[in-house]
Design an enzyme around this catalytic site. Structure first.
Site, short mmCIF file in Angstrom:
data_model
loop_
_atom_site.label_atom_id
_atom_site.label_comp_id
_atom_site.label_asym_id
_atom_site.label_seq_id
_atom_site.Cartn_x
_atom_site.Cartn_y
_atom_site.Cartn_z
CB SER A 31 -52.75 -46.11 -70.20
OG SER A 31 -53.45 -46.21 -68.84
CE LYS A 68 -51.40 -52.71 -68.53
NZ LYS A 68 -51.86 -51.84 -69.68
#
Lengths: 305, 305, 305, 305
Positions: free
Chosen positions: D46, D167
């Site tokens: 991201s 994650k």
């Protein structure tokens, strides 16, 4: 009064036939908890079915708990859930519960009407704190209220001399990080759920009010001690077991689950007040199996007493 | 009793000094509304600050409204907001309000504890409807409660002989489409907000309980008539103007806005009960300007009376 | 180009073996739709599995659709779904689809990163509209994107000469009321779902892009005509039937449901592109039964062709 | 490969004039990070503006990072963000990035269409893991995707031999508690944000991929070490400071903030790719002041190099 250690938010005992409160059963339960290492009890919090119990009933329940604490020569503090929707009723409830022996008042924010936001919440808490004869503990419980008291507002309110802390059940660890480390003096931050007790401690929470502590107070105590001693692997293992029990007694089975487990443990659980229903037998069976799988009974010798 | 037409959910008048309810002011307000074409009034709904008003106060307010209606020889129905958190209190409130003259009872679902979901909501409504001496209207208000009563549950409940309808303030037009077209007999669906009154009518709603109708009942009436006559372009224009006023009086300024506008219109608005605050002067000014911009006053000759 | 009437957001045909797009099947489908009263088609919108289809594939599909329209001498407009995450790719996609024959470009707001909010959305749409050789239609689809383009932003963007309208699939009728009645010139508001087509028309929408119109274009047409003629009772009945079909083909069974129903109707539906799965046989059966229960086939004679 | 320790999810450098990626700047940045104690880097996560970067660009960026790591004889692992919306593209991206030197692939769940839920997510991850030549790390990022991969699904997927970890950026500590303590063998749980790194460690996370580690890798290291040594008071203080920086670089200023701070620190930050905007100067000033107030520079001697 300083918020510290482990508190149990105890259920309200109701009579199975009449549905009325049972102060006598409350006294008996508190007498049992008085031999544990609990630092305090919350009477008529969410687990005490707060919205279903009138102001007078709350006073009776606080009085019963206080009597039992006194007779047992226990040092447990009594915090009363004194939220009422109207400010004047909330203040009155603080006074009435103070008269019944409460040491502090746990207070939700206004939440049916949400438009006034944090400005309205702040004014409400200040108005109540100004008038309450006992210290006020902010009660952040967004899952039930739909309102989160944000970190900036909690910090502002921490400056009020009659606001001594917050019970945060948001589960938001960023918020917990801010409020546990950035507030005015004489203000404590309590974790609101055993699901994340250790994470909250790691950020500086001074303890917690944990539904799971109704049944597993000594497990929570061992966890707290392991954390304080820096025994982090031990703490991690205990947290996982405590969380498993906590999650069962909150998100999965809720107050009806706590009451069923109390009945099994020889405390008075009894029925909930409608519209809160009781657990069907098969749900009880599953709950008990899952609780037993945590193995936490090994720490809870007091239940044999 | 059949739910039909336009109802105003009227505010509760409080004394500025004592904060107590003012049944006299309620009577005067209702006398004014009695000359409009309103089909009914909701006393102690959300706009009546329901969570802040006790059971006894609700009865007094219903009685005052009923007296005014009777004296005016008006045909307006009185629906009382009778929700209380505990089932037994909710039932008691229905009885007390029936004694005071209420024609029906508007009832929210349980919402502080959300775990029991639609199963719990259904049981609550059925328990209340079984015991209530007056018909029950379901009150779906997710913005305030955090709970949506879903279409399937509404359909099931529509079979109950003592449940006569639902006021749906979800704003969900799919849900409105289902519930307005697929329910058991003797059940009506009311729109809960002027923000989408015409869309709800287009789907089969039999009317609405509209905050905006406290001040603009005849505007809502003209809209309803235009819709019924198939004057869709006229209806669209009226809806846009009504929505503009409605949005100001609900999402933007809320109950404090309605009360300020009532004061200006010569009705008794007065203060809200804390923790609900009142509008500051500059907000009032903005609100009044925006309301005037809708031009809907032209339809509201009754206010001159 | 003016957005008006009824558009179908058509699925993208994929080869069952290779998973590649099938422009030939697209042409055949469009040839079938060309005999309906549809005003236009959306190629590679959400129902065209927009996120799974590359820029080049979109161009091929647009070209195929355009060819079929031309050959059929149909007046249907072709709107291409040209959203790409990066601004420069979105602009490039508008150009490429223009080259392939698209009349307008349907554009989602940025949505993976949400921090820039409406300021960022506005800049994105303006950057794209400034550079696009074809007019841009805003595409508000919060259920998929997590972002709602608010009414104020839509009004601002309506002033842009190359932004000609919005497809609003928020379902929020307050927002629909604002945007359909308060925008700059040469801007149209389209309803994004058959679930609330009539409510949107009642507020001033000029038409809709409706998943349900892939299979029931004439039913939507009859509804629109009933509304325009002020036959509100007829419109209400049609809306309920259309909504029942629409809800099945969107929220309940989605794109896999549309494709299964197209296969049954003799159009090419075919498989979805993974990760979108296909309907199992029992789901198909239930879907078909529910669709048949609406009885809308009676209006869809073109399918026999 | 075992997920352990501290990873930085590094930004993607773009040319200010052309907007193209700059593999050279990537190499220079990685050379700088290679002297830290970082255990690995995430390329095109991201913070690497994943949705704006094509498959080919990702391969170039991975190659550049890998080259720099090799030249520096660093042991840092390279995880590539390989999510693409279509399953076949996601698989292709894993292959391409493997060819460029990636050690593992970080994979979001499908999220534009949400109807297929956890069943669809599980199939997607399994299809990708079956075909990917490098191990897959699940990437749970609900704030961006609107989808939470739940604990039960993560547990199921942990059995897959080619899925080595998750994650988790949900921030939900109950979920973290479950997934960190109840999974199949050879599976690690990474904390996804410095906002709650210590809480996640306390529950058993084996490390974290932390945006804040782009600038404060050694601060995160000291925190990790303090935790491992049971120096809980020291860890708490570091966590509060790290969180303050982390919150600035994620929720408050995001990727543009990280890039501005990198520019100041002598790394290549540069502009974001539109629609992501850059920070205005006054925002930069505020950010830098707030970062400096954490005092964490004291641990980051590598930046002087």
């Amino acid at each position: 009064m300083v918020l510290e250690g482990i508190y149990a938010p105890i259920p309200t005992p109701f009579d199975a036939a009449s549905g009325d409160i049972l102060p006598g059963a409350m006294e008996e339960n508190v007498t049992r908890w008085a031999v544990t290492t609990l630092d305090g009890l919350v009477v008529c919090g969410s687990n005490g079915e707060l919205p279903f119990v009138s102001m007078d009933e709350r006073a009776s329940l606080v009085r019963a708990a206080k009597n039992a604490v006194a007779r047992a020569k226990s040092g447990m503090n009594i915090i009363a859930g004194t939220f009422m929707n109207a400010t004047r009723d909330a203040i009155e409830c603080c006074k009435v519960c103070e008269g019944a022996g409460a040491d502090a008042a746990l207070m939700l924010p206004p939440h049916y009407f949400k438009a006034s936001g944090m400005v309205g919440a702040r004014k409400f808490f200040e108005d109540v704190a100004n008038a309450s004869p006992i210290p006020v503990v902010l009660y952040n419980m967004p899952a039930n209220t739909g309102v989160n008291i944000d970190a900036a507002t909690i910090k502002q309110l921490s400056a009020h001399p009659n606001i001594i802390g917050v019970k945060d059940t948001s589960g938001d660890m960023t918020q917990m990080g801010y409020i546990a480390n950035d507030h005015h003096e004489n203000f404590s931050v309590f974790c609101g759920s055993g699901n994340y007790f250790l994470p909250a401690l790691s950020l500086g929470a001074s303890g917690g009010t944990l539904a799971v502590a109704n049944l597993y107070p000594e497990s929570a105590r061992f966890l707290l001690q392991a954390y304080v001693r820096g025994e982090n692997e031990e703490a991690r293992k205990l947290q996982y077991r405590l969380m498993s029990a906590s999650d069962l007694l909150t998100r999965q089975y809720g107050v009806p689950g706590i009451k069923a487990a109390m009945d099994r443990a020889g405390l008075y659980g009894g029925p909930c007040r409608a519209p809160m229903g009781d657990l069907p037998d098969d749900a009880k069976r599953k709950l008990f199996e899952s609780l037993d799988a945590t193995g936490l009974e090994e720490y809870e010798k007091w239940r044999l007493g």
